[in-house]
Design an enzyme around this catalytic site. Structure first.
Site, PDB file in Angstrom:
ATOM      1  N   ASP A   9       0.852  -1.187   0.000  1.00 47.01           N
ATOM      2  CA  ASP A   9       0.000   0.000   0.000  1.00 47.01           C
ATOM      3  C   ASP A   9       0.887   1.236   0.000  1.00 47.01           C
ATOM      4  O   ASP A   9       2.042   1.189   0.439  1.00 47.01           O
ATOM      5  CB  ASP A   9      -0.906   0.008   1.240  1.00 47.01           C
ATOM      6  CG  ASP A   9      -2.178   0.809   1.027  1.00 47.01           C
ATOM      7  OD1 ASP A   9      -3.275   0.222   1.110  1.00 47.01           O
ATOM      8  OD2 ASP A   9      -2.095   2.027   0.781  1.00 47.01           O
TER       9      ASP A   9
ATOM     10  N   CYS B  12       4.225   0.525  -1.478  1.00 46.42           N
ATOM     11  CA  CYS B  12       4.276   0.240  -2.914  1.00 46.42           C
ATOM     12  C   CYS B  12       3.301   1.128  -3.667  1.00 46.42           C
ATOM     13  O   CYS B  12       2.096   1.113  -3.386  1.00 46.42           O
ATOM     14  CB  CYS B  12       3.962  -1.227  -3.189  1.00 46.42           C
ATOM     15  SG  CYS B  12       4.040  -1.691  -4.942  1.00 46.42           S
TER      16      CYS B  12
ATOM     17  N   ASN C 220      -5.678  -5.353  -5.960  1.00 45.17           N
ATOM     18  CA  ASN C 220      -6.873  -4.700  -5.440  1.00 45.17           C
ATOM     19  C   ASN C 220      -6.787  -3.174  -5.468  1.00 45.17           C
ATOM     20  O   ASN C 220      -7.808  -2.498  -5.518  1.00 45.17           O
ATOM     21  CB  ASN C 220      -7.091  -5.181  -3.992  1.00 45.17           C
ATOM     22  CG  ASN C 220      -8.080  -4.333  -3.237  1.00 45.17           C
ATOM     23  OD1 ASN C 220      -9.281  -4.364  -3.498  1.00 45.17           O
ATOM     24  ND2 ASN C 220      -7.593  -3.542  -2.290  1.00 45.17           N
TER      25      ASN C 220
ATOM     26  N   TYR D 283     -12.269   5.752 -15.211  1.00 51.06           N
ATOM     27  CA  TYR D 283     -12.308   4.580 -14.331  1.00 51.06           C
ATOM     28  C   TYR D 283     -12.881   3.379 -15.076  1.00 51.06           C
ATOM     29  O   TYR D 283     -12.328   2.269 -15.016  1.00 51.06           O
ATOM     30  CB  TYR D 283     -13.152   4.907 -13.100  1.00 51.06           C
ATOM     31  CG  TYR D 283     -13.257   3.804 -12.087  1.00 51.06           C
ATOM     32  CD1 TYR D 283     -12.175   3.448 -11.291  1.00 51.06           C
ATOM     33  CD2 TYR D 283     -14.455   3.119 -11.891  1.00 51.06           C
ATOM     34  CE1 TYR D 283     -12.267   2.445 -10.339  1.00 51.06           C
ATOM     35  CE2 TYR D 283     -14.563   2.119 -10.946  1.00 51.06           C
ATOM     36  CZ  TYR D 283     -13.468   1.787 -10.171  1.00 51.06           C
ATOM     37  OH  TYR D 283     -13.573   0.784  -9.230  1.00 51.06           O
TER      38      TYR D 283
END
Length: 246
Positions: free
Chosen positions: A37, A60, A88, A153
């Protein structure tokens, strides 16, 4: 509950929401978990620790090739293997085409689409070394909604589906399956900033008319990352209360 005994699982966006719940449930089923994260994962580490597993945590930026290289080196040094990767992490800034700046568009594509590509490229060789691997990419059921302001998105999440299908072809003979999950709008810190009338309008399009919780999304991911899903690859599973009927 030992469906993931001995596995090493990497979860991006693990600091909160779906990623946090997934990390906890993977640990509860016997996996060693690696939390990736941009932000600190202290809460996730605490929750994972409560089920008796010491989680590894690495900062990360999933859009950074260097960060992925460092993550792979860290995992290989600590565990010597990687079995599961769940891509994710994602971002979803609202902007219609009139206000959508090119740098915002590019950042969304880099995080949401290039990130899973870089992750697979980093960790597939470690999985192939054991001839066993599970990669799950997170798409979105937004691609089936009429919600404005998410063209960038939606483009990234449609791309995730194409990437998933292509990677499934590339990696099948190495013992690696690649699938995608397309969640409904889910109650997370990220969606908490959205106006209630917007979120309600979305989930009221579902057959099951309620806000999804992180645990609703995690179950199918656990299946896809288990031995039970050995013959499932290249698929996109809609986990959205019946809005998309694939």
């Amino acid at each position: 509950m030992g469906s993931h005994d001995g596995r090493v699982a990497i979860v991006t966006g693990a600091g909160k929401g779906i990623g946090q719940e997934l990390a906890v449930q993977l640990a509860a089923r016997g996996a060693q978990v690696v939390l990736l994260d941009l932000d600190d994962c202290a809460e996730t580490r605490e929750r994972v620790g409560a089920v008796g597993v010491a989680a590894a945590s690495l900062r990360c930026d999933v859009a950074s090739e260097d960060d992925w290289k460092a993550a792979r080196e860290g995992v290989e040094k600590r565990f010597g293997r990687a079995d599961i990767l769940v891509n994710n992490a994602g971002i979803y800034p609202f902007a219609t085409i009139d206000d959508l700046e090119p740098d915002v568009f590019r950042r969304v594509i880099r995080v949401n689409l290039e990130g899973p590509y870089l992750g697979a490229r980093a960790f597939a060789p470690l999985m192939a070394a054991k001839h066993w691997g599970r990669i799950v990419n997170i798409s979105s059921d937004s691609i089936a909604t009429n919600l404005a302001g998410l063209s960038h998105y939606m483009a990234s999440k449609m791309g995730v589906i194409g990437l998933t299908r292509g990677l499934a072809n590339d990696l099948a003979d190495r013992g690696i399956t690649v699938n995608a999950v397309a969640p409904a709008i889910t109650r997370t810190p990220g969606t908490s900033v959205m106006p209630e009338e917007v979120t309600t309008a979305v989930w009221q399009q579902q057959a099951i008319r309620r806000f999804a919780e992180p645990g609703d999304i995690v179950g199918p991911i656990l299946f896809l990352t288990s031995e039970d899903a050995a013959f499932v690859t290249g698929q996109t599973v809609a986990v959205d209360g019946g809005m998309m009927k694939l």
